[in-house]
Design a protein around this motif. Structure first.
Motif, PDB file in Angstrom:
ATOM      1  N   GLY A  98       0.798  -1.207   0.000  1.00  0.00           N
ATOM      2  CA  GLY A  98       0.000   0.000   0.000  1.00  0.00           C
ATOM      3  C   GLY A  98       0.831   1.258   0.000  1.00  0.00           C
ATOM      4  N   ARG A  99       0.146   2.347  -0.142  1.00  0.00           N
ATOM      5  CA  ARG A  99       0.807   3.648  -0.203  1.00  0.00           C
ATOM      6  C   ARG A  99       1.581   3.905   1.084  1.00  0.00           C
ATOM      7  N   GLY A 100       2.694   4.586   0.931  1.00  0.00           N
ATOM      8  CA  GLY A 100       3.495   4.956   2.094  1.00  0.00           C
ATOM      9  C   GLY A 100       4.501   3.909   2.486  1.00  0.00           C
TER      10      GLY A 100
ATOM     11  N   TYR B  32      10.651   9.838  -2.034  1.00  0.00           N
ATOM     12  CA  TYR B  32      11.790   9.135  -1.481  1.00  0.00           C
ATOM     13  C   TYR B  32      12.906   9.116  -2.534  1.00  0.00           C
ATOM     14  N   ARG B  91      10.839   8.386  -5.978  1.00  0.00           N
ATOM     15  CA  ARG B  91       9.530   7.729  -6.009  1.00  0.00           C
ATOM     16  C   ARG B  91       8.625   8.357  -4.976  1.00  0.00           C
ATOM     17  N   VAL B  93       5.941   8.692  -2.287  1.00  0.00           N
ATOM     18  CA  VAL B  93       5.478   7.747  -1.284  1.00  0.00           C
ATOM     19  C   VAL B  93       4.027   7.363  -1.527  1.00  0.00           C
ATOM     20  N   ASN B  94       3.288   8.203  -2.266  1.00  0.00           N
ATOM     21  CA  ASN B  94       1.888   7.903  -2.567  1.00  0.00           C
ATOM     22  C   ASN B  94       1.728   7.116  -3.855  1.00  0.00           C
ATOM     23  N   ALA B  96       1.192   4.179  -5.354  1.00  0.00           N
ATOM     24  CA  ALA B  96       0.751   2.850  -4.913  1.00  0.00           C
ATOM     25  C   ALA B  96       1.216   1.753  -5.855  1.00  0.00           C
TER      26      ALA B  96
END
Lengths: 116, 112
Positions: A98-100, B32, B91, B93-94, B96
């Motif tokens: 998942g995201r993050g 990131y 990249r 972080v959101n 997905a």
């Protein structure tokens, strides 16, 4: 086992042939990827599979057809390719949390494809 | 994802430290910084990643500028096996899809 295997290592095919590239991982990763790398260039993303479903297609021509029969296997079916499709085809896999989350991608050694 | 700029090639002597720079002036707060490397005739492999603080692992160190517009991958003692193309990748972080967008990379040559 942190290995992604790809077969065959080398493939030579004519423009009218149909062939398949195979990728396998046993790390329990739920994301798998196909990249294309031309000589002296960086890898370019082609497809992403998440939970065995195609989630991203980077406008790849239909002569490339991916398939994910189960969570460990990824295939790339090739038909009516052109000489300019000659390249190194790399498969990768990663966790998908998942995201993050950061999920390192593990790459196979690639299949070097030559289209005559 | 924002773009990165790296020198095309660098040369190092064996057993000396190597500092590989990467500029990413358009980095966003949620990007990131990742480094992968590709040894000859192999697929890329993960090296290190970070967000704001400097990071160390068994392979390398990552030094991130205070404004995050640049970073440096540090190999403390280069070996011949470290000769590879090193890719600096941002990249979100959101993101997905966990996608990686590779730039040109730096080809590192290590002299014995």
């Amino acid at each position: 086992d942190t290995e992604v295997t790809q077969t065959p290592k080398h493939l030579v095919m004519g423009m009218t042939n149909k062939k398949s590239l195979k990728c396998e991982q046993h790390m329990g990763h739920r994301a798998m990827y196909w990249y294309k790398q031309k000589a002296k260039k960086p890898p370019e993303l082609m497809f992403v599979y998440s939970y065995e479903k195609l989630s991203i297609n980077e406008s790849v021509p239909s002569r490339f057809s991916p398939e994910c029969p189960n969570s460990s296997l990824l295939n790339l079916h090739l038909h009516a390719l052109q000489p300019e499709d000659s390249a190194l085809y790399l498969c990768a896999s990663s966790q998908l949390e998942g995201r993050g989350s950061y999920n390192e991608q593990f790459f196979g050694p690639g299949t070097r494809l030559t289209v005559l | 994802d924002a773009k990165t700029t790296q020198p095309n090639s660098m040369e190092s002597n064996e057993e000396e430290p190597v500092h590989l720079p990467c500029n990413h002036s358009t980095i966003s707060g949620t990007d990131y910084i990742h480094w992968y490397r590709q040894l000859p005739s192999q697929g890329p492999e993960y090296v290190i990643h970070g967000l704001t603080s400097n990071v160390n692992n068994r392979m390398a160190s990552l030094a991130i500028a205070e404004d995050r517009k640049s970073s440096t991958l540090i190999l403390h003692r280069a070996t011949l096996r470290d000769a590879a193309v090193y890719y600096c990748i941002l990249r979100d972080v959101n993101n997905a899809g966990n996608m990686l967008t590779f730039g040109g990379g730096t080809r590192l040559m290590v002299k014995p």
